[in-house]
Enzyme design. Structure first.
Site, mmCIF file in Angstrom:
data_model
loop_
_atom_site.group_PDB
_atom_site.id
_atom_site.type_symbol
_atom_site.label_atom_id
_atom_site.label_comp_id
_atom_site.label_asym_id
_atom_site.label_seq_id
_atom_site.Cartn_x
_atom_site.Cartn_y
_atom_site.Cartn_z
ATOM 1 N N LYS A 11 0.851 -1.206 0.000
ATOM 2 C CA LYS A 11 0.000 0.000 0.000
ATOM 3 C C LYS A 11 0.882 1.251 0.000
ATOM 4 O O LYS A 11 2.077 1.186 0.365
ATOM 5 C CB LYS A 11 -0.920 0.035 1.221
ATOM 6 C CG LYS A 11 -0.233 -0.006 2.604
ATOM 7 C CD LYS A 11 0.275 1.314 3.141
ATOM 8 C CE LYS A 11 0.932 1.177 4.521
ATOM 9 N NZ LYS A 11 1.780 2.295 4.900
ATOM 10 N N PRO A 99 9.658 -4.430 -0.561
ATOM 11 C CA PRO A 99 10.770 -4.160 0.367
ATOM 12 C C PRO A 99 10.258 -3.949 1.796
ATOM 13 O O PRO A 99 9.167 -3.408 1.988
ATOM 14 C CB PRO A 99 11.395 -2.869 -0.168
ATOM 15 C CG PRO A 99 10.737 -2.559 -1.463
ATOM 16 C CD PRO A 99 9.515 -3.402 -1.603
ATOM 17 N N SER A 109 0.459 -6.803 5.205
ATOM 18 C CA SER A 109 -0.272 -7.474 4.137
ATOM 19 C C SER A 109 0.048 -8.970 4.133
ATOM 20 O O SER A 109 -0.843 -9.804 3.901
ATOM 21 C CB SER A 109 0.105 -6.843 2.793
ATOM 22 O OG SER A 109 -0.742 -7.305 1.777
ATOM 23 N N ASP A 141 -1.823 -1.724 10.650
ATOM 24 C CA ASP A 141 -2.144 -1.651 9.215
ATOM 25 C C ASP A 141 -2.765 -2.936 8.662
ATOM 26 O O ASP A 141 -3.199 -2.964 7.517
ATOM 27 C CB ASP A 141 -0.861 -1.397 8.395
ATOM 28 C CG ASP A 141 -0.349 0.020 8.551
ATOM 29 O OD1 ASP A 141 -1.066 0.852 9.142
ATOM 30 O OD2 ASP A 141 0.775 0.290 8.078
HETATM 31 O O1 C5P Z 1 0.776 -1.460 15.092
HETATM 32 P P1 C5P Z 1 2.181 -1.694 14.680
HETATM 33 O O2 C5P Z 1 2.810 -2.852 15.387
HETATM 34 O O3 C5P Z 1 2.356 -1.765 13.191
HETATM 35 O O4 C5P Z 1 2.986 -0.388 15.126
HETATM 36 C C1 C5P Z 1 4.379 -0.367 15.231
HETATM 37 C C2 C5P Z 1 4.763 0.786 16.155
HETATM 38 O O5 C5P Z 1 4.439 2.040 15.550
HETATM 39 C C3 C5P Z 1 4.020 0.788 17.478
HETATM 40 O O6 C5P Z 1 4.699 0.039 18.420
HETATM 41 C C4 C5P Z 1 3.982 2.251 17.842
HETATM 42 O O7 C5P Z 1 5.219 2.629 18.419
HETATM 43 C C5 C5P Z 1 3.906 2.950 16.504
HETATM 44 N N1 C5P Z 1 2.517 3.319 16.116
HETATM 45 C C6 C5P Z 1 1.907 4.380 16.751
HETATM 46 N N2 C5P Z 1 0.635 4.739 16.388
HETATM 47 C C7 C5P Z 1 0.002 4.099 15.392
HETATM 48 C C8 C5P Z 1 0.617 3.016 14.732
HETATM 49 C C9 C5P Z 1 1.887 2.653 15.118
HETATM 50 O O8 C5P Z 1 2.476 5.001 17.661
HETATM 51 N N3 C5P Z 1 -1.223 4.482 15.036
#
Ligand code: C5P
Length: 308
Positions: A11, A99, A109, A141
């Site tokens: 995306k 990547p 994804s 995501d």
């Molecule tokens: O949700 P995900 O594991 O992909 O997020 C990775 C990191 O990105 C989280 O640990 C957080 O530090 C940050 N994050 C955030 N706010 C979001 C999405 C991600 O602070 N809405």
């Protein structure tokens, strides 16, 4: 047993606004996500040996894509395997074309596609509610890729996991996508955000984005994470200078980076921009991880069926 395959498209974020920090440490977002036709392939098959094994292959396989429970695809497949009879075994293959650490949602994804592949291989159906719940727990995501709708375009809010797909067909755009030879760790980029956070809500109010020409949409895009990404990964700045300095049109950072993209209405425009960027990178002695034209994919992660 034969392999069951699912496709895991990447995306880009069409604008991203960070609206505030939440008590759980995450950030409240408003963004549009668009699935593109650059995709990983995830295959699963039942095997006699119990448990789960993952093998990563493909042109974008690298040390950042683990073959154990650190990989979101592994965790998604395990969630399905837990529903199978005791002693069941599953083999998972992840063919990387997207990547990693590039703001393209590859790992997220892969998780959505791994759920579908494991479901197909084991003959188990989780259903949309449980899929959403599992994916939201795996990453912010991930849900988008399960619920992108036929346009492959959705407005995403909350921490990104609240997904409102846009009706209709995918936008008729061409994208030039550049992935620098560096990675942007998402958590580090969010940590580099500085208050006050932007709260205009502009990303959430971009009207009926799907039917509009790229030349209008690209002028309205804004990514709150760009400044933080440049601070967290200072080398990204030099890449941005070369990429944006060479082209005729502005480029956008996707998500927390490191990929940049330009949006175009015509293939010829995109091709011209691709060549300008390629020349500028070569003059600067920089070899990107990927530089290509991509198109909106239409839809998110999807089951392909039995292969091989
Ligand atoms: O949700 P995900 O594991 O992909 O997020 C990775 C990191 O990105 C989280 O640990 C957080 O530090 C940050 N994050 C955030 N706010 C979001 C999405 C991600 O602070 N809405």
């Amino acid at each position: 047993m034969s392999w069951f395959e699912a496709l895991a498209p990447a995306k880009v974020n069409l604008g991203l606004e960070v609206l505030g920090r939440r008590p759980d440490g995450y950030h409240e977002l408003a963004t549009w996500m668009l699935a593109i036709d650059l995709a990983d392939r995830v295959r699963a098959r039942r095997v006699a040996q119990s448990g789960l094994r993952l093998r990563v292959l493909g042109p974008q396989r690298d040390a950042d894509v683990p073959e154990d429970e650190r990989n979101l695809a592994w965790r998604a497949a395990r969630a399905v395997l837990e529903r199978a009879e005791p002693g069941a075994g599953l083999e998972l293959e992840l063919e990387k074309h997207v990547p990693s650490g590039a703001g393209l949602g590859g790992a997220s994804s892969d998780a959505a596609a791994a759920l579908l592949a494991a479901e197909g291989a084991l003959g188990i159906e989780l259903g949309p509610g449980e899929r959403r719940e599992r994916l939201a727990a795996l990453g912010s995501d991930c849900v988008f890729f399960a619920e992108a709708g036929p346009a492959g375009l959705a407005r995403c809010t909350g921490r990104g996991e609240r997904v409102e797909p846009v009706e209709g067909s995918p936008p008729d755009w061409w994208l030039v996508l550049v992935t620098p030879a560096l990675r942007c760790p998402t958590a580090a980029v969010y940590s580099a955000l500085r208050a006050p956070l932007c709260a205009s809500g502009a990303a959430s109010s971009l009207p009926s984005i799907v039917s509009r020409p790229a030349r209008e949409v690209r002028g309205e895009l804004f990514n709150s994470l760009e400044e933080a990404a440049l601070r967290a990964v200072p080398e990204l700045y030099a890449w941005k200078e070369v990429v944006s300095g060479s082209g005729a049109r502005p480029v956008q950072l996707s998500g927390s980076g490191s990929s940049f993209y330009g949006l175009f209405d015509e293939r010829e425009e995109a091709e011209g921009e691709l060549h300008r960027i390629a020349d500028a990178l070569q003059r600067a002695g920089r070899v990107p991880r990927r530089l290509a034209i991509v198109r909106p994919a239409g839809g998110g992660a999807r089951a392909v069926g039995e292969v091989g």
